[in-house]
Design a protein around this motif. Sequence first.
Motif, short mmCIF file in Angstrom:
data_model
loop_
_atom_site.label_atom_id
_atom_site.label_comp_id
_atom_site.label_asym_id
_atom_site.label_seq_id
_atom_site.Cartn_x
_atom_site.Cartn_y
_atom_site.Cartn_z
N HIS A 54 -2.87 -3.72 -12.01
CA HIS A 54 -1.81 -3.10 -10.60
C HIS A 54 -2.06 -1.41 -10.95
CE1 HIS A 54 1.67 -4.17 -12.97
NE2 HIS A 54 2.15 -2.77 -11.75
N VAL A 55 -1.08 -1.24 -9.84
CA VAL A 55 -1.52 0.39 -9.61
C VAL A 55 -0.40 0.67 -9.25
CG1 VAL A 55 -1.64 2.15 -8.50
CG2 VAL A 55 -3.38 0.78 -8.52
N ARG A 56 0.37 1.26 -10.47
CA ARG A 56 2.01 1.93 -10.80
C ARG A 56 2.00 3.31 -10.82
NH1 ARG A 56 4.93 1.58 -16.57
NH2 ARG A 56 4.64 -0.82 -15.79
N HIS A 57 0.57 4.15 -10.60
CA HIS A 57 1.25 5.43 -9.87
C HIS A 57 0.33 5.97 -9.42
CE1 HIS A 57 4.07 6.18 -13.70
NE2 HIS A 57 3.28 5.22 -14.59
N THR A 58 0.71 5.98 -8.14
CA THR A 58 0.05 6.27 -7.28
C THR A 58 -1.26 7.84 -7.27
OG1 THR A 58 1.56 4.93 -5.93
CG2 THR A 58 -0.37 5.73 -3.70
N LYS A 59 -0.74 8.40 -7.43
CA LYS A 59 -0.97 9.76 -7.75
C LYS A 59 -2.30 10.35 -8.50
CE LYS A 59 -0.26 14.81 -8.29
NZ LYS A 59 1.12 15.98 -9.18
N GLU A 66 -5.88 15.26 4.58
CA GLU A 66 -6.34 13.79 3.74
C GLU A 66 -5.69 12.86 3.65
OE1 GLU A 66 -9.59 13.17 0.91
OE2 GLU A 66 -9.08 14.93 0.97
N LEU A 67 -5.71 11.86 3.99
CA LEU A 67 -4.14 11.39 3.50
C LEU A 67 -5.47 9.59 2.81
CD1 LEU A 67 -1.87 10.11 4.50
CD2 LEU A 67 -2.64 8.41 5.49
N ARG A 68 -5.50 9.37 1.67
CA ARG A 68 -5.47 8.43 0.75
C ARG A 68 -4.75 7.25 0.80
NH1 ARG A 68 -8.16 12.21 -4.00
NH2 ARG A 68 -9.19 13.79 -2.41
N ILE A 69 -5.07 5.79 1.16
CA ILE A 69 -4.60 4.89 0.95
C ILE A 69 -4.39 4.31 -0.31
CG2 ILE A 69 -4.09 2.64 1.92
CD1 ILE A 69 -3.35 4.96 3.76
N VAL A 70 -3.50 4.08 -0.95
CA VAL A 70 -4.03 3.13 -2.32
C VAL A 70 -3.40 1.26 -2.59
CG1 VAL A 70 -3.25 3.10 -4.44
CG2 VAL A 70 -4.36 5.20 -3.55
N SER A 71 -4.24 0.85 -2.82
CA SER A 71 -3.33 -0.58 -2.79
C SER A 71 -2.42 -1.07 -4.65
CB SER A 71 -4.72 -1.74 -2.80
OG SER A 71 -3.56 -3.17 -2.98
N ILE A 72 -1.19 -0.92 -4.11
CA ILE A 72 -0.81 -1.33 -5.05
C ILE A 72 0.20 -2.86 -5.74
CG2 ILE A 72 0.64 1.13 -4.96
CD1 ILE A 72 2.87 -0.58 -3.00
N LYS A 100 -4.36 20.51 -0.93
CA LYS A 100 -3.58 20.17 -2.19
C LYS A 100 -2.73 19.41 -2.17
CE LYS A 100 0.58 23.31 -3.49
NZ LYS A 100 1.41 24.39 -3.33
N TYR A 101 -2.17 18.91 -3.06
CA TYR A 101 -1.41 17.00 -2.68
C TYR A 101 0.50 17.99 -2.14
CZ TYR A 101 2.34 13.63 -4.42
OH TYR A 101 2.97 12.72 -4.82
N THR A 102 0.67 17.26 -1.21
CA THR A 102 1.92 17.51 -0.28
C THR A 102 3.22 16.19 -0.46
OG1 THR A 102 0.58 16.75 1.40
CG2 THR A 102 0.80 19.25 0.82
N GLY A 103 2.32 15.40 -1.05
CA GLY A 103 3.15 14.10 -1.33
C GLY A 103 3.07 12.59 -1.03
N THR A 104 3.67 11.67 -0.91
CA THR A 104 3.23 10.01 -1.19
C THR A 104 4.60 9.44 -0.29
OG1 THR A 104 1.93 10.61 -2.94
CG2 THR A 104 2.67 8.25 -2.81
N VAL A 105 4.05 8.72 0.50
CA VAL A 105 4.70 7.43 1.42
C VAL A 105 4.43 6.50 1.18
CG1 VAL A 105 5.01 7.03 4.34
CG2 VAL A 105 4.42 9.77 3.37
N ARG A 106 6.05 5.50 0.18
CA ARG A 106 5.76 4.59 -0.27
C ARG A 106 6.19 3.58 0.74
NH1 ARG A 106 6.77 7.77 -5.02
NH2 ARG A 106 5.38 7.32 -6.41
N THR A 124 1.05 -1.18 -0.17
CA THR A 124 -0.23 -0.41 -0.44
C THR A 124 0.95 0.75 -0.06
OG1 THR A 124 -0.32 0.09 2.30
CG2 THR A 124 -1.59 -1.36 0.96
N GLU A 125 0.87 2.69 -0.21
CA GLU A 125 1.13 3.56 0.01
C GLU A 125 0.13 4.48 -0.04
OE1 GLU A 125 2.54 4.21 -4.16
OE2 GLU A 125 4.07 2.54 -4.36
#
Length: 292
Positions: A135-140, A100-106, A81-87, A72-73
Motif C-alpha cells: 500500500h502507498v504511505r507517502h502520496t507525494k 494538474e490533479l493526480r489521484i493516488v489510491s492508499i 509545481k507541487y502545491t499540496g496533497t488533499v487527504r 484515495t488522496e
Amino acid sequence: MGRSSKVAPAPQSNGIDSDIVVTQPGDDEHTQEHSPRNEDDTPARSIPADLCMCCFLPAACLLSWVQVQENTEAVSLHYGKYTGTVRKTGCHFINYCGRELRIVSIAAQSIDLPLMKVLDGNGNPLLVSGLVVFHVRHTKRAAIDVADVTEYVTLQATAVLKRVVSQYPYERSAGDTVSCSLQSDAAEVEGALRDVLQCRIELAGCVCESFQLNEVSFAPEIAAMMLKRQAAEALIQARQAIVRGAVGISLNALKQLAAEGLLMSSEEASSLVSKLLVVSSGDRDSLPSMNT
C-alpha cells in the motif's frame, strides 16, 4: 487628529479549500511521516483570487471543485509545481487555473507475479511465481517521484524474486551446509523477499505488507531427472529402514531362543540370521521349502 487603522492583508495562495491545514508547498513529505493521515498539507484559499475567478470565470469556478473518494488522496500541481496533497474525503475547492490533479489510491493492492525461470542456489532451473501485497504511505512520492507506482513495484518485485530465490537451494540434501531451502523454509524466504523489496520501494513511498511464493517447481527440462533422483533417495531411505528392522527382528529371535533354553552354535546362528534377513528385507513374498 483622527486615528488611523491598519488592516492586515489577506493571505495569498493557490486557491485551495480554506478548511485545510496550511503548510509550505516546498516542505518535504519526509518531515510529515509522523503526522496524522487525516491532515492535509495544502495551502489556504486566496479569497481575492477566488472572487475574481467567480466573477469573470464562472466556468473555472465550477471546475475547481474536486471530489476525493475513500482510500484515495489527491496530489495537486499548479503550473508544474507541487502545491499540496488533499487527504480528507469529500469535496474540496482547488483553483482550476494551471492545475494538474493526480489521484493516488492508499488502499492495499496485490500484484500477481507470473511464472518465471530462476536458478536456485545449486544452479538448478526452477519455475517460480509470487504474490505481493503493498500500500502507498507517502502520496507525494508515489505521485511525483515515480512515473507509475504499480509498474515500479512490479518491476522491483520481479528483480527481488529472482535475486533472493537464487540464494537458496530448492531442497536440502544430506551433504548440504545451507540452513534453509525453498521447499521446507518458505517463511524465512518470504521474510527475506519482503525485507529486500521494502528497501527498493521506499523511494515510491510504498510499504510491502507481504511477499509470498505462489509456486516453486523444477523446470521441464530437468523435472523428469530430478523426480528420478528424488525417487532413488526415497528408495534408499526406505531400504535403510527395512534393513534396520530386519536386523532388530533377527537379534530378538536369537535372544528369545536363548531365553527358552535352545542353544545354537555360531554357524547355526549365522545361518538363521541370514535367512531372517533375506525374508525380512526382500521385496517379494518368501516361498517355504523343505530339505530332504
